[in-house]
Design an enzyme around this catalytic site. Sequence first.
Site, PDB file in Angstrom:
ATOM      1  NE  ARG A 153      -1.723  17.366 -31.262  1.00  0.00           N
ATOM      2  CZ  ARG A 153      -1.917  16.480 -30.390  1.00  0.00           C
ATOM      3  NH1 ARG A 153      -2.069  16.896 -29.100  1.00  0.00           N
ATOM      4  NH2 ARG A 153      -1.382  15.252 -30.577  1.00  0.00           N
ATOM      5  CG  ASN A 172      -9.964  26.019 -37.881  1.00  0.00           C
ATOM      6  OD1 ASN A 172      -9.411  24.869 -38.434  1.00  0.00           O
ATOM      7  ND2 ASN A 172     -10.715  25.632 -36.962  1.00  0.00           N
ATOM      8  CG  HIS A 176     -15.276  23.863 -35.985  1.00  0.00           C
ATOM      9  ND1 HIS A 176     -14.356  23.331 -35.209  1.00  0.00           N
ATOM     10  CD2 HIS A 176     -16.414  23.822 -35.744  1.00  0.00           C
ATOM     11  CE1 HIS A 176     -15.009  22.758 -34.323  1.00  0.00           C
ATOM     12  NE2 HIS A 176     -16.437  23.036 -34.687  1.00  0.00           N
ATOM     13  CG  ASP A 182      -9.841  34.348 -31.684  1.00  0.00           C
ATOM     14  OD1 ASP A 182      -9.646  33.183 -31.167  1.00  0.00           O
ATOM     15  OD2 ASP A 182     -10.835  35.092 -31.408  1.00  0.00           O
ATOM     16  CG  ASP A 205     -12.916  25.333 -33.017  1.00  0.00           C
ATOM     17  OD1 ASP A 205     -12.033  25.514 -33.610  1.00  0.00           O
ATOM     18  OD2 ASP A 205     -13.398  24.378 -32.410  1.00  0.00           O
TER      19      ASP A 205
HETATM   20  C1  GAR Z   1     -12.529  18.505 -41.463  1.00  0.00           C
HETATM   21  O1  GAR Z   1     -13.845  18.268 -41.442  1.00  0.00           O
HETATM   22  C2  GAR Z   1     -12.234  19.728 -40.395  1.00  0.00           C
HETATM   23  O2  GAR Z   1     -13.455  20.682 -40.455  1.00  0.00           O
HETATM   24  C3  GAR Z   1     -12.246  18.969 -39.026  1.00  0.00           C
HETATM   25  O3  GAR Z   1     -11.441  18.073 -39.553  1.00  0.00           O
HETATM   26  C4  GAR Z   1     -11.749  17.364 -40.740  1.00  0.00           C
HETATM   27  C5  GAR Z   1     -10.256  17.077 -41.238  1.00  0.00           C
HETATM   28  O4  GAR Z   1     -10.682  16.410 -42.602  1.00  0.00           O
HETATM   29  N1  GAR Z   1     -11.597  20.012 -38.216  1.00  0.00           N
HETATM   30  C6  GAR Z   1     -11.954  19.804 -36.651  1.00  0.00           C
HETATM   31  O5  GAR Z   1     -12.626  19.164 -36.442  1.00  0.00           O
HETATM   32  C7  GAR Z   1     -11.194  21.144 -36.126  1.00  0.00           C
HETATM   33  N2  GAR Z   1     -11.669  21.400 -34.954  1.00  0.00           N
HETATM   34  P1  GAR Z   1      -9.492  16.274 -43.647  1.00  0.00           P
HETATM   35  O6  GAR Z   1      -8.430  15.708 -42.945  1.00  0.00           O
HETATM   36  O7  GAR Z   1     -10.108  15.153 -44.565  1.00  0.00           O
HETATM   37  O8  GAR Z   1      -9.452  17.560 -44.455  1.00  0.00           O
END
Ligand code: GAR
Length: 210
Positions: free
Chosen positions: A98, A114, A116, A148, A152
Site C-alpha cells: 500500500r 522500504n 523494493h 517519502d 519508491d
Molecule cells: C519483496 O520482494 C519486496 O521487495 C516486494 O515484495 C516482496 C515481499 O516478499 N515489495 C514490493 O514489491 C513493494 N513495491 P516477502 O513478503 O516474502 O517479504
Amino acid sequence: MPTSGPPSRLAVLVSGSGSNLQALLDATAADPGFGGEVVVVGTDREDAGGLARARDAGVATVVQPFTDHAERSDFERALLADLAPFEPDAVVLAGFMRILSSTFLSAWPDRVLNTHPSLLPAFRGAHAVREALDHGVKVTGCTVHLVDEQVDHGPIVAQEPVPVRDDDTVTSLHRRIQTVEHRLLPTCVAALCQGRLHLDGRHVRLTPPG
Ligand code: GAR
C-alpha cells in the site's frame, strides 16, 4: 513517536508471505548488538503469511484491512492508532503493498524503510520484477530506501544487483532478488538502529559498525 536517539522499537508492515520479515526476525534474534527489536507486525491483509511468522516469533500483530475504509487517509489513521500502543520508533515496509501518505509517514520522519525488488529508480511500483523481465534488462536487483511521499522514490540506503538469466521467470528472478533482500534489509535496519545511517538531502551514508 520518535525519540531522540536511534530507533530500537520496530514496527514491520507486510502484505505477503513475510520472508523479509522472517529475515529481520532472525537477524535481530541472532545478534545481541543489532540495536532494535520487532515489537509489532502490521498488515492490510488478513491472509498475509507474515502474520503466522510474527505469531511464531511471539510478536504482536495488528490487522487493518484496507478495504474497510472509504479513504486512504482513514486507513492510515486506523493503522497509526493500531500501532501506537506498541510505541514503535521506526517502521520497516517488508513487502507492504500500500502507498503511504504524509498522514502516516509524518509520525516517523526519515525512519520508514522500504525494500523494493528493483534497482531504483528503474521499475517503481507493484510489478517491478515482471516489468524488468519484460523490458529485457540484463541486470536488476533490490533497493532499500527511506520512504517519502512519492512511490519508491525516497533516499537510497543500499542497492545490490542481481543478474537476469535467459530462462528466468518472474518467480525465479524474484526468488533470487529476495535472497539478496534477506541480507540487505536487516543490514540497513541494523545501521538505522545503531545510529550509523546519516542522511544529507537525498544522500545516505552508512558508517561502519563499532
Ligand atoms: C519483496 O520482494 C519486496 O521487495 C516486494 O515484495 C516482496 C515481499 O516478499 N515489495 C514490493 O514489491 C513493494 N513495491 P516477502 O513478503 O516474502 O517479504
